[in-house]
Design a protein around this motif. Structure first.
Motif, PDB file in Angstrom:
ATOM      1  N   UNK A  52     -24.716  36.162 -35.332  1.00 45.88           N
ATOM      2  CA  UNK A  52     -24.694  34.838 -34.730  1.00 45.88           C
ATOM      3  C   UNK A  52     -24.381  34.964 -33.238  1.00 45.88           C
ATOM      4  N   UNK A  53     -24.635  33.899 -32.481  1.00 44.00           N
ATOM      5  CA  UNK A  53     -24.297  33.893 -31.055  1.00 44.00           C
ATOM      6  C   UNK A  53     -22.851  33.455 -30.847  1.00 44.00           C
ATOM      7  N   UNK A  54     -22.494  32.303 -31.387  1.00 45.59           N
ATOM      8  CA  UNK A  54     -21.165  31.728 -31.143  1.00 45.59           C
ATOM      9  C   UNK A  54     -20.212  32.068 -32.275  1.00 45.59           C
ATOM     10  N   UNK A  55     -19.230  32.926 -31.965  1.00 46.75           N
ATOM     11  CA  UNK A  55     -18.273  33.344 -32.985  1.00 46.75           C
ATOM     12  C   UNK A  55     -16.863  33.322 -32.417  1.00 46.75           C
ATOM     13  N   UNK A  56     -16.163  32.245 -32.626  1.00 49.83           N
ATOM     14  CA  UNK A  56     -14.748  32.140 -32.279  1.00 49.83           C
ATOM     15  C   UNK A  56     -14.418  32.804 -30.941  1.00 49.83           C
ATOM     16  N   UNK A  81     -29.206  35.286 -35.169  1.00 50.58           N
ATOM     17  CA  UNK A  81     -29.407  34.070 -35.957  1.00 50.58           C
ATOM     18  C   UNK A  81     -28.545  32.978 -35.356  1.00 50.58           C
ATOM     19  N   UNK A  82     -29.141  31.855 -35.003  1.00 51.61           N
ATOM     20  CA  UNK A  82     -28.359  30.795 -34.374  1.00 51.61           C
ATOM     21  C   UNK A  82     -29.203  29.541 -34.203  1.00 51.61           C
ATOM     22  N   UNK A  83     -28.501  28.434 -33.993  1.00 53.73           N
ATOM     23  CA  UNK A  83     -29.170  27.196 -33.592  1.00 53.73           C
ATOM     24  C   UNK A  83     -28.935  26.956 -32.102  1.00 53.73           C
ATOM     25  N   UNK A  84     -28.202  27.852 -31.451  1.00 48.71           N
ATOM     26  CA  UNK A  84     -27.890  27.762 -30.031  1.00 48.71           C
ATOM     27  C   UNK A  84     -29.173  27.924 -29.212  1.00 48.71           C
ATOM     28  N   UNK A  85     -29.395  27.062 -28.221  1.00 53.13           N
ATOM     29  CA  UNK A  85     -30.616  27.169 -27.406  1.00 53.13           C
ATOM     30  C   UNK A  85     -30.740  28.500 -26.655  1.00 53.13           C
ATOM     31  N   UNK A  86     -29.632  29.192 -26.454  1.00 51.29           N
ATOM     32  CA  UNK A  86     -29.680  30.483 -25.751  1.00 51.29           C
ATOM     33  C   UNK A  86     -30.413  31.550 -26.563  1.00 51.29           C
ATOM     34  N   UNK A 102     -31.460  28.939 -37.026  1.00 51.58           N
ATOM     35  CA  UNK A 102     -30.744  28.192 -38.068  1.00 51.58           C
ATOM     36  C   UNK A 102     -31.136  26.733 -37.947  1.00 51.58           C
ATOM     37  N   UNK A 103     -31.324  26.010 -39.027  1.00 49.23           N
ATOM     38  CA  UNK A 103     -31.333  26.508 -40.399  1.00 49.23           C
ATOM     39  C   UNK A 103     -32.629  27.278 -40.660  1.00 49.23           C
ATOM     40  N   UNK A 129     -34.657  26.330 -48.795  1.00 54.71           N
ATOM     41  CA  UNK A 129     -34.136  26.462 -47.431  1.00 54.71           C
ATOM     42  C   UNK A 129     -32.628  26.452 -47.454  1.00 54.71           C
ATOM     43  N   UNK A 130     -32.051  26.969 -46.403  1.00 53.37           N
ATOM     44  CA  UNK A 130     -30.597  26.957 -46.249  1.00 53.37           C
ATOM     45  C   UNK A 130     -30.202  25.866 -45.285  1.00 53.37           C
TER      46      UNK A 130
END
Length: 130
Positions: A52-56, A81-86, A102-103, A129-130
């Motif tokens: 993922x991109x964003x992790x705590x 894997x991410x929904x982040x636009x980056x 994601x999703x 789908x997830x």
């Protein structure tokens, strides 16, 4: 048996990866805290990494770049894997092997694994789908 490492601070996502990938015959290692990434890679020697991109407070894109610049890990495909636009810059700017938005559909996940690991995948319907 090939090992796939999944790095995400969302336990539900990790559980989903584990259920799907273990069901396909892979050894799935889930890492909820990316602080131990390089140690975990040394222990499990993954054939593929989902991250993922964003992790705590940790940027998965920077970790991806670090993996690509380390001689011990540069040959491991890293799928962001991410929904982040980056995510759009993950391949060109951070050296990711591929991206998965994601999703995502289970079929897309398995197609990605099949592409990079060359395994036989059971067909899934698009509705799953997830």
């Amino acid at each position: 048996m090939k090992t796939i490492l999944c790095v995400d601070d969302d336990q539900d996502i990790l559980d989903t990866f584990k259920i799907i990938l273990d069901g396909e015959g892979y050894n799935t290692v889930c890492l909820p805290d990316p602080a131990g990434l390089f140690q975990t890679i040394g222990q499990c020697r993954p054939a593929l990494i989902f991250m993922d991109i964003n992790m705590d407070g940790v940027n998965g894109l920077e970790l991806c770049r670090a993996l690509g610049s380390n001689p011990k890990t540069l040959d491991i495909p890293v799928i962001i894997i991410s929904s982040d636009p980056r995510i759009d810059s993950a391949i060109d700017d951070y050296g990711a092997t591929d991206i998965l938005l994601k999703p995502f559909a289970i079929e897309d996940l398995l197609d990605t694994v099949d592409y990079y690991l060359g395994s036989q995948i059971v067909s899934r319907s698009p509705e799953e789908s997830l």
